[in-house]
Write a protein that holds these residues in place. Structure first.
Motif, short mmCIF file in Angstrom:
data_model
loop_
_atom_site.label_atom_id
_atom_site.label_comp_id
_atom_site.label_asym_id
_atom_site.label_seq_id
_atom_site.Cartn_x
_atom_site.Cartn_y
_atom_site.Cartn_z
N CYS A 1 -9.16 3.38 -3.87
CA CYS A 1 -8.45 3.74 -5.11
C CYS A 1 -8.85 5.14 -5.58
O CYS A 1 -8.00 5.92 -6.04
N ILE B 1 0.84 -1.21 0.00
CA ILE B 1 0.00 0.00 0.00
C ILE B 1 0.86 1.24 0.00
O ILE B 1 0.63 2.19 -0.75
N SER C 1 -0.68 10.29 -0.36
CA SER C 1 -1.82 9.65 -1.01
C SER C 1 -2.00 8.21 -0.53
O SER C 1 -3.13 7.72 -0.41
N VAL D 1 -7.07 7.69 -3.43
CA VAL D 1 -5.66 7.82 -3.83
C VAL D 1 -5.55 8.62 -5.12
O VAL D 1 -4.71 9.52 -5.24
N TYR D 2 -6.40 8.31 -6.07
CA TYR D 2 -6.38 9.02 -7.36
C TYR D 2 -6.63 10.51 -7.16
O TYR D 2 -5.92 11.36 -7.72
N ALA E 1 -12.32 -1.27 -1.82
CA ALA E 1 -11.25 -1.18 -2.80
C ALA E 1 -11.47 -0.03 -3.77
O ALA E 1 -10.55 0.75 -4.06
N LEU E 2 -12.69 0.09 -4.28
CA LEU E 2 -12.96 1.16 -5.26
C LEU E 2 -12.83 2.55 -4.65
O LEU E 2 -12.21 3.44 -5.25
N GLY F 1 -5.46 6.86 1.17
CA GLY F 1 -6.14 5.66 0.70
C GLY F 1 -6.26 4.60 1.79
O GLY F 1 -7.30 3.95 1.93
N THR G 1 2.20 4.05 -4.60
CA THR G 1 1.79 5.35 -5.11
C THR G 1 3.00 6.26 -5.26
O THR G 1 4.11 5.95 -4.81
#
Length: 102
Positions: free
Chosen positions: A92, A57, A66, A95-96, A88-89, A70, A61
């Motif tokens: 993510c 994890i 980030s 983080v994005y 999970a979604l 996340g 990135t």
């Protein structure tokens, strides 16, 4: 790498994997009744998965910030009993978005 070397490596890997899976069946022939051993064996998959996932994890990135965002989102959603797919979604996505704004 030659073809014979490849097959030698493949045979060694298959043999070692087979031995790891078969040795417990050979060594333990009866049901395990000890509560400590049973609970230890119950939690091993979770401990191994955690030991493999947590370092990934924080190195996956561009920024540690980030990764922490996340991770925090994933922990929060998991504590709220959300499904694995949702966790999970949304982790993510967090983080994005964090990477986008940094």
């Amino acid at each position: 790498m030659t073809l014979s070397t490849f097959f030698l490596y493949l045979a060694l890997m298959a043999g070692s994997t087979y031995l790891i899976r078969v040795l417990p069946f050979i060594a333990i022939r009866h049901r395990i009744r000890n509560r400590f051993v049973r609970s230890f064996l119950y939690y091993i998959p979770y401990a191994v998965l955690t030991a493999m996932t947590i370092p990934a994890i924080f190195t996956a990135t561009e920024s540690i910030i980030s990764a922490c965002v996340g991770f925090a989102v994933a922990i929060g959603l998991a504590l709220k009993k959300c499904s694995l797919t949702t966790v999970a979604l949304l982790a993510c996505l967090a983080v994005y978005l964090t990477e986008f704004f940094i």
